[in-house]
Write a protein that holds these residues in place. Structure first.
Motif, short mmCIF file in Angstrom:
data_model
loop_
_atom_site.label_atom_id
_atom_site.label_comp_id
_atom_site.label_asym_id
_atom_site.label_seq_id
_atom_site.Cartn_x
_atom_site.Cartn_y
_atom_site.Cartn_z
N SER A 31 159.07 -82.38 69.39
CA SER A 31 158.27 -83.55 69.01
C SER A 31 158.74 -84.79 69.75
N TYR A 33 157.75 -88.96 69.92
CA TYR A 33 157.03 -90.08 69.32
C TYR A 33 157.18 -91.29 70.24
N PHE A 45 154.17 -97.31 65.21
CA PHE A 45 153.97 -95.99 65.78
C PHE A 45 152.73 -96.01 66.66
N GLN A 48 152.12 -89.40 68.89
CA GLN A 48 153.08 -88.31 68.80
C GLN A 48 152.53 -87.08 69.52
N TYR A 50 153.54 -82.88 70.12
CA TYR A 50 154.36 -81.76 69.68
C TYR A 50 154.07 -80.58 70.60
N ARG A 55 149.63 -84.80 68.43
CA ARG A 55 149.77 -84.43 67.03
C ARG A 55 149.28 -85.52 66.08
N ALA A 56 149.57 -86.76 66.42
CA ALA A 56 149.15 -87.87 65.56
C ALA A 56 148.98 -89.11 66.41
N SER A 94 162.47 -85.44 67.67
CA SER A 94 163.06 -84.83 66.49
C SER A 94 162.92 -83.32 66.58
N VAL A 95 163.82 -82.67 65.89
CA VAL A 95 163.77 -81.21 65.82
C VAL A 95 162.96 -80.83 64.59
N VAL A 96 162.18 -79.79 64.69
CA VAL A 96 161.44 -79.29 63.53
C VAL A 96 162.00 -77.93 63.24
N TYR A 102 165.27 -84.15 59.36
CA TYR A 102 164.44 -84.26 60.56
C TYR A 102 164.48 -85.69 61.10
N GLN A 104 164.73 -88.85 63.42
CA GLN A 104 164.26 -89.08 64.78
C GLN A 104 165.36 -89.77 65.57
N PHE B 35 164.56 -93.49 55.27
CA PHE B 35 165.58 -93.59 56.31
C PHE B 35 166.03 -95.05 56.45
N TYR B 37 167.80 -97.29 59.64
CA TYR B 37 168.24 -97.34 61.03
C TYR B 37 168.89 -98.69 61.30
N PHE B 47 170.31 -93.95 63.75
CA PHE B 47 170.06 -93.40 62.42
C PHE B 47 171.31 -93.51 61.57
N ARG B 95 158.98 -91.53 55.88
CA ARG B 95 158.14 -90.49 56.42
C ARG B 95 157.47 -89.77 55.26
N ALA B 98 158.03 -85.17 53.07
CA ALA B 98 159.44 -85.08 53.50
C ALA B 98 159.79 -83.72 54.08
N GLY B 101 158.75 -81.92 59.13
CA GLY B 101 159.49 -82.76 60.06
C GLY B 101 158.63 -83.39 61.11
N ASN B 102 157.35 -83.17 61.00
CA ASN B 102 156.48 -83.47 62.13
C ASN B 102 155.56 -84.65 61.89
N PRO B 104 155.23 -89.12 61.85
CA PRO B 104 155.88 -90.34 62.33
C PRO B 104 156.44 -91.19 61.19
N LEU B 105 157.30 -92.11 61.56
CA LEU B 105 157.92 -93.01 60.59
C LEU B 105 157.11 -94.30 60.47
N PHE B 107 157.87 -98.17 59.47
CA PHE B 107 159.03 -99.06 59.40
C PHE B 107 158.72 -100.35 58.66
#
Lengths: 115, 117
Positions: A31, A33, A45, A48, A50, A55-56, A94-96, A102, A104, B35, B37, B47, B95, B98, B101-102, B104-105, B107
């Motif tokens: 992923s 972003y 944002f 994104q 993936y 993805r978004a 980030s890793v999924v 997860y 970022q 989160f 940061y 992070f 996010r 939860a 993991g895929n 976006p955040l 803020f």
């Protein structure tokens, strides 16, 4: 060092021009972003990807586009630049995988100045 | 839509003292992650700590702890024994979903913390 690389670190260009920002995610992260940080809008944002696919989408202008390549690096293209596009552009990856958080990991950013 | 509010634009703390940075959030998702940061003057985003909405205990990471009050929708960051190197901008982020993991955040606007010797 987060393991995410971004180039260039700084970019100064004129209004109306087009630029490309490049990002390499951490090894193994699928992923990517893109975020924009400006004084008035804060951290927003943009888009994104993936594993090569979009993805978004967030608050990304039509003048902006992005892609993720088979080697997972990503590029953000900004065209017809305006003064208001001046900002710090972050890439994060980030890793999924097996479970939260997860988090970022952010690259160092590209500071774009449009004159 | 998700929203993060950080009401303190700037904070000062004496070295070696503890400080609390406020964060409230708004979401309709039953599951979400929170989160914090840190952004030093050099610009990178670091992070610090994570709290899942279903986690029973407040998260801790070294000198950082998260005071999570789910009913109040607040997730305040507590930094104990402040150091000069803690001077930075601090961002609260959320996010949704939860366990995915895929996503976006989102803020908050951030709080600038200045540690005084």
């Amino acid at each position: 060092d987060s393991g995410v690389t971004q180039t260039p670190k700084h970019l100064i260009t004129a209004t109306g021009q087009r630029v490309t920002l490049r990002c390499s995610p951490r090894s193994g992260d699928l992923s990517v972003y893109w975020y924009q940080q400006s004084l008035d809008q804060g951290l927003q944002f943009l888009i994104q990807y993936y594993n090569g696919e979009e993805r978004a989408k967030g608050n990304i202008l039509e003048r902006f586009s992005a892609q993720q390549f088979p080697d997972l690096h990503s590029e953000l293209n900004l065209s017809s630049l305006e003064l208001g596009d001046s900002a710090l552009y972050f890439c994060a990856s980030s890793v999924v995988g097996s479970g939260p958080p997860y988090e970022q990991y952010f690259g160092p950013g590209t500071r774009l100045t449009v004159t | 839509a998700q929203k993060i509010t950080q009401t303190q634009p700037g904070m000062f703390v004496q070295e070696k003292e503890a400080v609390t940075l406020d964060c409230t959030y708004d979401t309709s998702d039953p599951s979400y992650g929170l989160f914090w940061y840190k952004q030093p003057s050099s610009g990178e985003m670091i992070f610090l700590i994570y709290q899942g909405s279903y986690d029973q205990q407040n998260a801790t990471e070294g000198r950082y702890s998260l005071n999570f009050q789910k009913a109040r929708k607040s997730a305040n960051l507590v930094i104990s024994a402040s150091q000069l190197g803690d001077s930075a901008m601090y961002f609260c982020a959320m996010r949704p979903r939860a366990r995915s993991g895929n996503t976006p955040l989102v803020f908050g606007k951030g709080t600038r913390l200045s540690v005084i010797a």
